[in-house]
Structures are given as C-alpha cells and as structure tokens.
Motif scaffolding. Structure first.
Motif, PDB file in Angstrom:
ATOM      1  N   ALA A  45       0.826  -1.213   0.000  1.00  0.00           N
ATOM      2  CA  ALA A  45       0.000   0.000   0.000  1.00  0.00           C
ATOM      3  C   ALA A  45       0.856   1.257   0.000  1.00  0.00           C
ATOM      4  CB  ALA A  45      -0.937  -0.004   1.206  1.00  0.00           C
ATOM      5  N   ARG A  46       2.084   1.154   0.467  1.00  0.00           N
ATOM      6  CA  ARG A  46       2.978   2.320   0.485  1.00  0.00           C
ATOM      7  C   ARG A  46       3.581   2.605  -0.884  1.00  0.00           C
ATOM      8  NH1 ARG A  46       6.780   2.171   4.680  1.00  0.00           N
ATOM      9  NH2 ARG A  46       7.817   3.829   3.580  1.00  0.00           N
ATOM     10  N   SER A  47       3.425   1.671  -1.813  1.00  0.00           N
ATOM     11  CA  SER A  47       3.922   1.859  -3.178  1.00  0.00           C
ATOM     12  C   SER A  47       2.964   2.764  -3.946  1.00  0.00           C
ATOM     13  CB  SER A  47       4.035   0.507  -3.882  1.00  0.00           C
ATOM     14  OG  SER A  47       4.247   0.677  -5.262  1.00  0.00           O
ATOM     15  N   VAL A  48       3.498   3.522  -4.863  1.00  0.00           N
ATOM     16  CA  VAL A  48       2.659   4.391  -5.676  1.00  0.00           C
ATOM     17  C   VAL A  48       1.916   3.581  -6.754  1.00  0.00           C
ATOM     18  CG1 VAL A  48       4.364   5.063  -7.414  1.00  0.00           C
ATOM     19  CG2 VAL A  48       2.636   6.695  -6.689  1.00  0.00           C
ATOM     20  N   LYS A  49       2.315   2.342  -6.989  1.00  0.00           N
ATOM     21  CA  LYS A  49       1.731   1.548  -8.068  1.00  0.00           C
ATOM     22  C   LYS A  49       0.215   1.346  -7.936  1.00  0.00           C
ATOM     23  CE  LYS A  49       5.945  -1.033  -9.031  1.00  0.00           C
ATOM     24  NZ  LYS A  49       6.553  -2.373  -8.964  1.00  0.00           N
ATOM     25  N   PRO A  50      -0.320   0.883  -6.791  1.00  0.00           N
ATOM     26  CA  PRO A  50      -1.781   0.723  -6.733  1.00  0.00           C
ATOM     27  C   PRO A  50      -2.519   2.057  -6.855  1.00  0.00           C
ATOM     28  CG  PRO A  50      -0.788   0.189  -4.613  1.00  0.00           C
ATOM     29  CD  PRO A  50       0.329   0.402  -5.582  1.00  0.00           C
ATOM     30  N   TRP A  51      -1.932   3.104  -6.298  1.00  0.00           N
ATOM     31  CA  TRP A  51      -2.521   4.445  -6.401  1.00  0.00           C
ATOM     32  C   TRP A  51      -2.556   4.881  -7.861  1.00  0.00           C
ATOM     33  CZ3 TRP A  51      -1.042   9.195  -8.192  1.00  0.00           C
ATOM     34  CH2 TRP A  51      -1.787  10.297  -7.765  1.00  0.00           C
ATOM     35  N   ALA A  52      -1.455   4.652  -8.579  1.00  0.00           N
ATOM     36  CA  ALA A  52      -1.379   5.039  -9.990  1.00  0.00           C
ATOM     37  C   ALA A  52      -2.361   4.229 -10.837  1.00  0.00           C
ATOM     38  CB  ALA A  52       0.049   4.863 -10.507  1.00  0.00           C
ATOM     39  N   LEU A  53      -2.577   2.969 -10.493  1.00  0.00           N
ATOM     40  CA  LEU A  53      -3.553   2.157 -11.222  1.00  0.00           C
ATOM     41  C   LEU A  53      -4.963   2.709 -11.036  1.00  0.00           C
ATOM     42  CD1 LEU A  53      -4.155  -0.299 -12.996  1.00  0.00           C
ATOM     43  CD2 LEU A  53      -4.349  -1.648 -10.892  1.00  0.00           C
ATOM     44  N   VAL A  54      -5.293   3.121  -9.824  1.00  0.00           N
ATOM     45  CA  VAL A  54      -6.608   3.740  -9.578  1.00  0.00           C
ATOM     46  C   VAL A  54      -6.732   5.021 -10.406  1.00  0.00           C
ATOM     47  CG1 VAL A  54      -8.113   4.826  -7.852  1.00  0.00           C
ATOM     48  CG2 VAL A  54      -6.830   2.762  -7.258  1.00  0.00           C
ATOM     49  N   LEU A  96      -2.345   5.562   0.920  1.00  0.00           N
ATOM     50  CA  LEU A  96      -0.943   5.683   0.503  1.00  0.00           C
ATOM     51  C   LEU A  96      -0.146   6.531   1.498  1.00  0.00           C
ATOM     52  CD1 LEU A  96       1.365   5.370  -1.637  1.00  0.00           C
ATOM     53  CD2 LEU A  96       0.448   7.443  -2.697  1.00  0.00           C
ATOM     54  N   LEU A  97      -0.687   7.683   1.866  1.00  0.00           N
ATOM     55  CA  LEU A  97       0.017   8.561   2.806  1.00  0.00           C
ATOM     56  C   LEU A  97       0.158   7.919   4.180  1.00  0.00           C
ATOM     57  CD1 LEU A  97      -1.544  12.011   1.833  1.00  0.00           C
ATOM     58  CD2 LEU A  97       0.754  11.156   1.280  1.00  0.00           C
ATOM     59  N   ALA A  98      -0.892   7.260   4.650  1.00  0.00           N
ATOM     60  CA  ALA A  98      -0.820   6.578   5.954  1.00  0.00           C
ATOM     61  C   ALA A  98       0.200   5.446   5.920  1.00  0.00           C
ATOM     62  CB  ALA A  98      -2.200   6.044   6.341  1.00  0.00           C
ATOM     63  N   ILE A 104       0.798   2.797  10.856  1.00  0.00           N
ATOM     64  CA  ILE A 104      -0.478   2.089  10.860  1.00  0.00           C
ATOM     65  C   ILE A 104      -0.390   0.746  10.149  1.00  0.00           C
ATOM     66  CG2 ILE A 104      -2.848   2.146   9.952  1.00  0.00           C
ATOM     67  CD1 ILE A 104      -2.830   5.154  10.473  1.00  0.00           C
ATOM     68  N   PHE A 105       0.309   0.696   9.011  1.00  0.00           N
ATOM     69  CA  PHE A 105       0.395  -0.523   8.231  1.00  0.00           C
ATOM     70  C   PHE A 105       1.712  -1.269   8.442  1.00  0.00           C
ATOM     71  CE2 PHE A 105      -2.584   2.155   5.835  1.00  0.00           C
ATOM     72  CZ  PHE A 105      -3.658   1.305   5.783  1.00  0.00           C
ATOM     73  N   ALA A 106       2.505  -0.841   9.424  1.00  0.00           N
ATOM     74  CA  ALA A 106       3.797  -1.482   9.656  1.00  0.00           C
ATOM     75  C   ALA A 106       3.587  -2.872  10.234  1.00  0.00           C
ATOM     76  CB  ALA A 106       4.627  -0.637  10.616  1.00  0.00           C
ATOM     77  N   SER A 107       4.327  -3.823   9.724  1.00  0.00           N
ATOM     78  CA  SER A 107       4.262  -5.168  10.291  1.00  0.00           C
ATOM     79  C   SER A 107       5.382  -5.284  11.313  1.00  0.00           C
ATOM     80  CB  SER A 107       4.404  -6.229   9.202  1.00  0.00           C
ATOM     81  OG  SER A 107       5.644  -6.092   8.564  1.00  0.00           O
ATOM     82  N   VAL A 108       5.080  -5.973  12.390  1.00  0.00           N
ATOM     83  CA  VAL A 108       6.039  -6.145  13.465  1.00  0.00           C
ATOM     84  C   VAL A 108       6.466  -7.608  13.468  1.00  0.00           C
ATOM     85  CG1 VAL A 108       6.393  -5.959  15.950  1.00  0.00           C
ATOM     86  CG2 VAL A 108       4.897  -4.340  14.787  1.00  0.00           C
ATOM     87  N   PRO A 109       7.768  -7.891  13.377  1.00  0.00           N
ATOM     88  CA  PRO A 109       8.200  -9.286  13.429  1.00  0.00           C
ATOM     89  C   PRO A 109       7.878  -9.897  14.790  1.00  0.00           C
ATOM     90  CG  PRO A 109      10.089  -7.790  13.322  1.00  0.00           C
ATOM     91  CD  PRO A 109       8.862  -6.962  13.199  1.00  0.00           C
ATOM     92  N   ASP A 110       7.609 -11.202  14.814  1.00  0.00           N
ATOM     93  CA  ASP A 110       7.258 -11.883  16.063  1.00  0.00           C
ATOM     94  C   ASP A 110       8.303 -11.676  17.154  1.00  0.00           C
ATOM     95  OD1 ASP A 110       4.909 -12.769  15.000  1.00  0.00           O
ATOM     96  OD2 ASP A 110       5.605 -14.805  14.614  1.00  0.00           O
ATOM     97  N   ALA A 111       9.566 -11.572  16.787  1.00  0.00           N
ATOM     98  CA  ALA A 111      10.629 -11.405  17.770  1.00  0.00           C
ATOM     99  C   ALA A 111      10.481 -10.090  18.533  1.00  0.00           C
ATOM    100  CB  ALA A 111      11.987 -11.462  17.088  1.00  0.00           C
ATOM    101  N   ALA A 112       9.834  -9.099  17.935  1.00  0.00           N
ATOM    102  CA  ALA A 112       9.678  -7.799  18.586  1.00  0.00           C
ATOM    103  C   ALA A 112       8.454  -7.746  19.493  1.00  0.00           C
ATOM    104  CB  ALA A 112       9.587  -6.699  17.535  1.00  0.00           C
TER     105      ALA A 112
END
Length: 134
Positions: A45-54, A96-98, A104-112
C-alpha cells in the motif's frame, strides 16, 4: 473504442444493483482497485503503483464520460469530472500517505512482540510443549 452508452448503462446498473449513488460507486471502485491490486500483484500500500492504477482507471472512466457528454450535450461538465476524480482518489491517497508516513500498516516481526502477544504463548509458570519435564 469503448461504447460510451454501454459503459454508462453498466455503471447505472451497478449503482442500482448495489443501491449506491454514482458518487459512492467511485469510492467503492477505487478501494476495490487499490486493495485488489495490492493483493493480486503483491504491491504494498505504500507503493505508488496501486494508487497510480486507480488514477489510470479513473482517467479512462472520465475520458469515456467526457465522450458521452460531448455526444449528448456537446459540452463537457468539468466540475463533475473534478468531483468524480476527488471522490475516486481521496481514500487511495489517504491509504498511501498513511502507509508511507505512519506506522499504521507497519508489520512487526514476532521477535519484537512480547511473549503474551504471541499466539502460542502460555501463561507464566505453565508447562509448554517445549519443556523436557512435561
């Protein structure tokens, strides 16, 4: 070439079937395209590609709408086009901005994660399947 009348009829049928206004249809279509592109193409979602496709889909849609306006009235109603584009692009832009500038969309590894947040975490002091005494 796209048949403008058939395209308009299709959009009207979709709006009627979903019991949505044409403006709401733009919003739902944008989310389906954005999230669908992320899922199908594995774009983030942070990539401009899906936004550009819309945006590309919206530009094509508005081009067809303008062709229909010219055929019907001989005039392009630019404010309607602007409103449709804003309705279409607002949520993909916010996502995209978020995704780019917040966690908000950051994934956290299990170790953290603390042990209590892990799915197989046992209460403190409880025997686990990894204990040799169990």
């Amino acid at each position: 070439m796209i048949d403008t009348i058939e395209w308009q009829d299709t959009k009207t049928a979709l709006a009627t079937l979903a019991d949505l206004s044409r403006d709401a249809l733009h919003i739902y279509a944008a989310l389906i395209i954005f999230l669908g592109a992320c899922w199908i193409f594995r774009w983030r979602a942070r990539s401009v590609k899906p936004w550009a496709l819309v945006l590309l889909c919206q530009c094509i849609n508005e081009y067809v709408d303008m062709q229909n306006m010219l055929a019907d009235d001989g005039v392009i109603w630019i404010w309607g086009t602007i409103k449709d584009t804003v309705n279409t692009m607002i949520l993909p832009t916010l996502i995209l901005l978020a995704a780019r500038y917040t966690s908000i969309f950051a994934s956290v590894p299990d170790a953290a994660l603390p042990d209590a947040a892990l799915p197989d975490a046992a209460p403190p002091g409880a025997a686990t399947k990894h204990d040799s005494n169990a």
